[in-house]
Design an enzyme around this catalytic site. Structure first.
Site, PDB file in Angstrom:
ATOM      1  CG  ASN A 148      -4.056  -0.759 -12.304  1.00  0.00           C
ATOM      2  OD1 ASN A 148      -3.892  -0.843 -11.067  1.00  0.00           O
ATOM      3  ND2 ASN A 148      -3.694  -1.677 -13.319  1.00  0.00           N
ATOM      4  CD  GLU A 190       4.316   1.802  -9.125  1.00  0.00           C
ATOM      5  OE1 GLU A 190       3.290   1.584  -8.780  1.00  0.00           O
ATOM      6  OE2 GLU A 190       5.350   0.975  -9.251  1.00  0.00           O
ATOM      7  CG  LEU A 242      -1.896  -8.142  -6.639  1.00  0.00           C
ATOM      8  CD1 LEU A 242      -1.051  -9.100  -5.878  1.00  0.00           C
ATOM      9  CD2 LEU A 242      -1.241  -7.311  -7.745  1.00  0.00           C
ATOM     10  N   GLY A 265       0.723  -1.056  -0.046  1.00  0.00           N
ATOM     11  CA  GLY A 265      -0.059   0.079  -0.177  1.00  0.00           C
ATOM     12  C   GLY A 265       0.880   1.247  -0.031  1.00  0.00           C
ATOM     13  CB  SER A 266       4.150   1.976  -0.691  1.00  0.00           C
ATOM     14  OG  SER A 266       4.458   1.846  -2.144  1.00  0.00           O
ATOM     15  CG  ASN A 267       1.653   3.409  -5.583  1.00  0.00           C
ATOM     16  OD1 ASN A 267       1.999   4.529  -6.222  1.00  0.00           O
ATOM     17  ND2 ASN A 267       2.347   2.242  -6.053  1.00  0.00           N
ATOM     18  CG  HIS A 297       1.097  -2.592 -15.387  1.00  0.00           C
ATOM     19  ND1 HIS A 297       0.632  -3.660 -14.853  1.00  0.00           N
ATOM     20  CD2 HIS A 297       2.101  -2.900 -16.163  1.00  0.00           C
ATOM     21  CE1 HIS A 297       1.420  -4.764 -15.157  1.00  0.00           C
ATOM     22  NE2 HIS A 297       2.169  -4.100 -16.128  1.00  0.00           N
TER      23      HIS A 297
HETATM   24  C1  GAR Z   1       3.257  -1.258  -7.250  1.00  0.00           C
HETATM   25  O1  GAR Z   1       4.408  -1.425  -8.227  1.00  0.00           O
HETATM   26  C2  GAR Z   1       2.016  -1.334  -8.411  1.00  0.00           C
HETATM   27  O2  GAR Z   1       2.365  -0.451  -9.664  1.00  0.00           O
HETATM   28  C3  GAR Z   1       2.148  -2.648  -9.039  1.00  0.00           C
HETATM   29  O3  GAR Z   1       2.194  -3.384  -7.465  1.00  0.00           O
HETATM   30  C4  GAR Z   1       2.860  -2.369  -6.655  1.00  0.00           C
HETATM   31  C5  GAR Z   1       2.192  -2.335  -5.319  1.00  0.00           C
HETATM   32  O4  GAR Z   1       2.784  -1.591  -4.474  1.00  0.00           O
HETATM   33  N1  GAR Z   1       0.852  -3.161  -9.421  1.00  0.00           N
HETATM   34  C6  GAR Z   1       0.786  -4.049 -10.362  1.00  0.00           C
HETATM   35  O5  GAR Z   1       1.749  -4.555 -10.703  1.00  0.00           O
HETATM   36  C7  GAR Z   1      -0.496  -4.310 -11.105  1.00  0.00           C
HETATM   37  N2  GAR Z   1      -0.537  -5.265 -12.290  1.00  0.00           N
HETATM   38  P1  GAR Z   1       2.258  -0.901  -3.183  1.00  0.00           P
HETATM   39  O6  GAR Z   1       1.439  -1.905  -2.512  1.00  0.00           O
HETATM   40  O7  GAR Z   1       3.496  -0.407  -2.386  1.00  0.00           O
HETATM   41  O8  GAR Z   1       1.447   0.396  -3.770  1.00  0.00           O
END
Ligand code: GAR
Length: 195
Positions: free
Chosen positions: A103, A175, A86, A14-16, A105
């Site tokens: 989303n 991101e 996911l 969940g850092s995003n 990616h």
């Molecule tokens: C992020 O890099 C996001 O772009 C990716 O998962 C990571 C989640 O990090 N998403 C995908 O690959 C979707 N296909 P986070 O939980 O720290 O935000």
């Protein structure tokens, strides 16, 4: 102008999600009102507490039978933000939020996208393919993995010394820097379209 209420779907760290909650914490037009996860151990749920954002956990059945839609309706959600989510978003959700699901990616789609391509695996594939650049794609969500309309892409270099970990760190920084701003532009430009 009408206020917009966003829900974040996150499956993992969940850092995003945190970068987004932080960016919109005092925003006049956009409020993050709910964090949803399919994973009860997702650290995203802890991050939601930090920003006083309520959270809920759901099962695949609840996502597919309309129960999650009901929760979203109860708090007047206008837009959905996927941040490291996911699962495939089922049609029942896509139909309820036409052009209102975004989303991120961590590659330059259509490269390195599709079912099973997420997180570290993508960066491993990029390094293995000896790409000289990679980056992030922010796109609208439809019923297929990584195929919705592309809203923005940002590139970065792949260095000869990179492995999937160093590359993943560089991409994740990108991101956090760009996703909140792209969400802001996307939400505010959609505000006048019919809901
Ligand atoms: C992020 O890099 C996001 O772009 C990716 O998962 C990571 C989640 O990090 N998403 C995908 O690959 C979707 N296909 P986070 O939980 O720290 O935000």
């Amino acid at each position: 102008m009408k206020k917009n209420y966003l829900a974040i779907f996150a499956s993992g760290s969940g850092s995003n999600a945190e970068a987004i909650m932080k960016y919109f914490f005092h925003h006049s037009q956009i409020e993050i009102v709910l964090v949803l996860s399919n994973n009860e151990r997702a650290y995203a749920l802890e991050r939601a507490k930090k920003y006083n954002v309520p959270s809920k956990i759901f099962t695949k059945t609840q996502l597919q039978n309309g129960e999650v839609n009901q929760w979203l309706k109860e708090v007047n959600i206008t837009h959905l933000v996927l941040a490291g989510f996911l699962w495939l978003v089922p049609e029942i959700i896509v139909t309820a939020f036409p052009h209102r699901i975004i989303n991120i990616h961590p590659s330059l789609l259509p490269k390195f996208g599709g079912k099973g391509m997420h997180g570290h695996k993508i960066h491993e594939a990029v390094v293995a393919a000896q790409e000289i650049e990679t980056g992030i794609t922010m796109h609208e969500v439809n019923e297929r993995y990584d195929e919705g309309k592309i809203l923005a892409q940002v590139k970065c270099a792949v260095l000869p010394t990179d492995d999937a970990t160093t590359l993943g760190e560089r991409v994740l920084k990108l991101e956090h820097e760009h996703y909140p701003k792209v969400i802001e532009a996307w939400v505010t430009s959609s505000a006048d379209r019919p809901r």
